[in-house]
Design a protein around this motif. Structure first.
Motif, PDB file in Angstrom:
ATOM      1  N   ILE A 137     -15.349 -65.697  61.707  1.00  0.00           N
ATOM      2  CA  ILE A 137     -15.416 -66.662  60.611  1.00  0.00           C
ATOM      3  C   ILE A 137     -16.436 -67.724  60.939  1.00  0.00           C
ATOM      4  O   ILE A 137     -16.462 -68.258  62.061  1.00  0.00           O
ATOM      5  N   ILE A 186     -21.495 -76.861  56.506  1.00  0.00           N
ATOM      6  CA  ILE A 186     -21.535 -77.709  55.313  1.00  0.00           C
ATOM      7  C   ILE A 186     -22.766 -77.429  54.465  1.00  0.00           C
ATOM      8  O   ILE A 186     -22.801 -77.742  53.279  1.00  0.00           O
ATOM      9  N   HIS A 235     -25.997 -65.522  55.047  1.00  0.00           N
ATOM     10  CA  HIS A 235     -25.706 -64.374  54.180  1.00  0.00           C
ATOM     11  C   HIS A 235     -26.708 -63.266  54.398  1.00  0.00           C
ATOM     12  O   HIS A 235     -26.360 -62.109  54.558  1.00  0.00           O
ATOM     13  N   ASN A 279     -17.099 -63.441  57.949  1.00  0.00           N
ATOM     14  CA  ASN A 279     -16.683 -64.166  56.752  1.00  0.00           C
ATOM     15  C   ASN A 279     -17.254 -65.574  56.759  1.00  0.00           C
ATOM     16  O   ASN A 279     -17.044 -66.317  57.718  1.00  0.00           O
ATOM     17  N   LEU A 280     -17.972 -65.905  55.695  1.00  0.00           N
ATOM     18  CA  LEU A 280     -18.602 -67.226  55.643  1.00  0.00           C
ATOM     19  C   LEU A 280     -17.915 -68.121  54.633  1.00  0.00           C
ATOM     20  O   LEU A 280     -17.573 -67.700  53.527  1.00  0.00           O
ATOM     21  N   ILE A 281     -17.694 -69.358  55.043  1.00  0.00           N
ATOM     22  CA  ILE A 281     -17.026 -70.334  54.197  1.00  0.00           C
ATOM     23  C   ILE A 281     -17.815 -71.622  54.239  1.00  0.00           C
ATOM     24  O   ILE A 281     -18.315 -72.015  55.306  1.00  0.00           O
ATOM     25  N   ARG A 282     -17.904 -72.258  53.098  1.00  0.00           N
ATOM     26  CA  ARG A 282     -18.563 -73.561  53.105  1.00  0.00           C
ATOM     27  C   ARG A 282     -17.502 -74.625  53.391  1.00  0.00           C
ATOM     28  O   ARG A 282     -16.564 -74.814  52.630  1.00  0.00           O
ATOM     29  N   GLY A 283     -17.658 -75.277  54.502  1.00  0.00           N
ATOM     30  CA  GLY A 283     -16.656 -76.281  54.867  1.00  0.00           C
ATOM     31  C   GLY A 283     -17.184 -77.147  55.987  1.00  0.00           C
ATOM     32  O   GLY A 283     -18.227 -76.864  56.577  1.00  0.00           O
ATOM     33  N   SER A 284     -16.433 -78.185  56.290  1.00  0.00           N
ATOM     34  CA  SER A 284     -16.876 -79.122  57.308  1.00  0.00           C
ATOM     35  C   SER A 284     -16.071 -78.960  58.588  1.00  0.00           C
ATOM     36  O   SER A 284     -14.879 -78.688  58.555  1.00  0.00           O
ATOM     37  N   GLU A 340     -13.018 -81.113  58.804  1.00  0.00           N
ATOM     38  CA  GLU A 340     -11.782 -80.677  58.121  1.00  0.00           C
ATOM     39  C   GLU A 340     -11.816 -79.156  58.066  1.00  0.00           C
ATOM     40  O   GLU A 340     -12.165 -78.559  57.045  1.00  0.00           O
ATOM     41  N   ILE A 341     -11.497 -78.535  59.177  1.00  0.00           N
ATOM     42  CA  ILE A 341     -11.581 -77.072  59.227  1.00  0.00           C
ATOM     43  C   ILE A 341     -10.475 -76.488  58.345  1.00  0.00           C
ATOM     44  O   ILE A 341      -9.287 -76.791  58.554  1.00  0.00           O
ATOM     45  N   PRO A 342     -10.845 -75.678  57.354  1.00  0.00           N
ATOM     46  CA  PRO A 342      -9.852 -75.220  56.374  1.00  0.00           C
ATOM     47  C   PRO A 342      -8.996 -74.054  56.862  1.00  0.00           C
ATOM     48  O   PRO A 342      -8.806 -73.067  56.155  1.00  0.00           O
TER      49      PRO A 342
END
Lengths: 509, 131
Positions: free
Chosen positions: A306, A310, A319, A332-337, A340-342
């Motif tokens: 994962i 940001i 990608h 798996n790519l997620i846009r997040g900081s 605040e790791i989701p």
């Protein structure tokens, strides 16, 4: 015993600090023996198996070793020096050279047959991956130079070191016959020199000199633009080495990564240090273009990777990288900081991160103000027993040790504490161990099972940090008692150095 | 014509995502609302699936698959000897890795905050006031 079964002597160039990891890698992946390493070089003996050889991840380039000598005293007189060098480099034993050239040919033939196999399988079933999965053998990015096709239209990657290699022009014209086999090899010499000898000659001169001598001695023909193979000469104050590169492109240049961020060799080493087991979840909370995830996913087919970032633009490149590497199913790519790791607490088995502080990060806030939050988040999502591997700049390394160190590293082998000024690194005399990170167990001083808290930690930290950077602004001191620092490695990032910190999350009692 | 394909959010990813909105005690599981779902082909690796099952929240996976209309005949309860049933593992593989959300959003169960999924990437970034 066939040629391919015999153990052959190779050497690799490696970034400073990565030598022990490469040594462990060759032992594990190639069952290499007689592994030795020094600054920037790893020597080993292994079978000629180009597919496996191409899988080495911590190496810059790989060479078949022709000669390895200790540096010699070269006469000052140019004429004498030339004669001396030619004599010493070429040496007495002609078969040493010709045998190695034959081995090189063997390598290329093996590679060609693998390429044919991959091509055929791709034609049969484009989706099915060949057993030699990750060796990119497409002609456009060929790792090899086929013997029959003199495809040197692209010059090989030039290493950026002192004493740049230069190509020479010389002439020899007769073909020579080796072992009854008609061999008229076209070659060129690529020379790199540093230290004492670099003060006497430049690489270009040396290359020319050696090229002429080799051509004369063996009756081969030099070819600048379109040679069949290259002879690499590295002359330093530590070794005089002569070898033939096994692959045209450096191993460090990955065929499966379109756009690199961090050096793949470093990224791989960090993933290696994370000690990922089968069925693990690995997180990179500041993944950028995804180099670390790509290297980790290439190595382990059986885990989940994962990445969060940001930046939309970085993720876009990530990608493309994942897509072109064919790793859609794994990464798996997620846009997040990272602040605040989701993810749920204790949901990740390993965290590997190149902390991009000082470079491109949230510009408005003082970056170091965010550090406590980020470390806290990393600590939160990591499972007990999991590893946290961070790449830090020297000042940041000192900063973290000083302010957030919850534990001190004791024991020998690694200088403690590591400061920006110290030249510490892993003890280079350690012999390579066997697979599964055993090497690491030998090198890393085993941590005592204790937990340091708050006051005691801070006092200890202030006391033990020697010299280093100037006092930083008063930041709230946080402690992360469950994160235990167990190793620091200093590695070269090219122009600068980086420090790899490794932490283990422990259960607090 | 240049065909761009983007990563899509898999249910495996969804299974781990949590809302981090300030004040929220349990921002998990996120409710999926998908406007575009796609099925894809991923190489089956039974050992991998076997190892992942204990790591995921089974009920959340079932619920998510159901929401997307791809539950098929996946059991709501984990069978005790799932490691040995290849048939079962293949079903899990399909739901975990081959059902992908391209567009939609993920809703925090507590705060109601919606995190968009654009071109397959969930955007979990919080605003200043949510941190």
């Amino acid at each position: 015993m066939s040629e391919a079964d015999r153990a052959v002597r190779f050497f690799c160039t490696a970034g400073r600090g990565l030598e022990p990891f490469l040594a462990a890698e060759v032992a594990a992946k190639l069952s290499a023996v007689d592994v030795e390493y020094g600054t920037g070089k790893v020597f080993f003996s292994a079978n000629v198996n180009p597919e496996k050889l191409s899988q080495l991840k911590a190496a810059e380039r790989l060479f078949l070793l022709i000669k390895k000598e200790s540096p010699m005293k070269v006469p000052w007189n140019t004429g004498k020096a030339r004669h001396f060098i030619q004599k010493k480099i070429i040496g007495e034993d002609r078969t040493l050279w010709t045998d190695t050239i034959l081995l090189w040919h063997k390598c290329q033939n093996l590679l060609q047959s693998v390429q044919r196999c991959v091509k055929r399988k791709r034609e049969e079933d484009p989706r099915e991956e060949c057993a030699t999965k990750r060796v990119n053998l497409e002609p456009s990015q060929s790792l090899m130079f086929p013997v029959s096709c003199r495809n040197w239209s692209k010059t090989p990657e030039v290493e950026q070191q002192d004493g740049e290699d230069e190509l020479h022009k010389a002439c020899g014209d007769s073909n020579s016959s080796v072992n009854g086999q008609q061999m008229s090899p076209l070659f060129r010499v690529s020379c790199r020199c540093s230290g004492r000898i670099a003060r006497m000659f430049n690489a270009q001169e040396l290359g020319r000199m050696i090229g002429t001598a080799v051509a004369k001695h063996f009756g081969w023909k030099t070819e600048l633009r379109d040679p069949e193979f290259e002879i690499n000469v590295h002359l330093s104050d530590v070794y005089w080495l002569v070898g033939i590169p096994v692959f045209r492109l450096p191993l460090a240049q990955r065929s499966y990564i379109k756009t690199t961020g961090l050096r793949p060799t470093i990224a791989w080493t960090m993933a290696f240090l994370a000690d990922i087991k089968a069925g693990s979840v690995l997180l990179d909370p500041m993944c950028g273009v995804g180099t670390i995830l790509l290297e980790a996913a290439e190595e382990r087919q059986d885990s989940v990777f994962i990445g969060t970032d940001i930046s939309e633009s970085q993720l876009k490149v990530a990608h493309q990288n994942v897509e072109s590497a064919g790793l859609n199913g794994k990464i798996n790519l997620i846009r997040g900081s990272a602040t605040e790791i989701p993810l749920q607490p204790a949901s990740v088995d390993a965290i590997v991160c190149d902390l991009p502080f000082g470079r491109k990060f949230k510009c408005k806030t003082d970056i170091r103000m965010l550090l406590p939050t980020i470390l806290k988040e990393m600590e939160r999502v990591l499972r007990v027993g999991g590893n946290l591997v961070l790449l830090l700049s020297p000042p940041l390394s000192v900063h973290i040790q000083k302010h957030f160190g919850s534990d001190r590293m004791v024991g020998s082998g690694i200088t403690s504490p590591v400061t920006a000024d110290s030249s510490s690194s892993v003890d280079t005399n350690t012999q390579a161990g066997s697979a599964d990170g055993k090497l690491l167990q030998q090198e890393i001083p085993r941590r005592r099972n204790e937990v340091a808290h708050g006051e005691a930690t801070r006092a200890h930290a202030e006391h033990t940090v020697a010299g280093g950077s100037s006092p930083s602004p008063a930041l709230p001191l946080a402690d992360f008692p469950s994160l235990q620092l167990n190793a620091i490695y200093r590695v070269s990032l090219g122009l600068t150095d980086g420090l790899i910190h490794r932490y283990k999350k422990v259960l607090l009692t | 014509m240049l065909l761009l394909s983007y990563l899509r959010m898999k249910l495996l990813t969804h299974n781990m995502l949590t809302s981090h909105v300030k004040g929220v005690t349990k921002g998990y599981p996120l409710l999926i609302k998908a406007t575009e779902v796609k099925l894809t082909d991923v190489d089956f690796n039974s050992e991998f699936v076997s190892r992942m099952i204990p790591k995921i929240e089974w009920s959340v996976l079932v619920e998510a698959a159901d929401t997307l209309g791809h539950l098929n005949d996946l059991p709501r309860d984990l069978p005790p000897d799932y490691e040995s049933s290849e048939d079962f593992l293949r079903k899990v593989h399909h739901v975990l890795l081959e059902v992908e959300v391209l567009e939609g959003n993920l809703k925090c169960p507590e705060s109601g905050r919606e995190f968009p999924i654009t071109k397959g990437v969930p955007n979990m970034l919080l605003n200043e006031d949510e941190v």
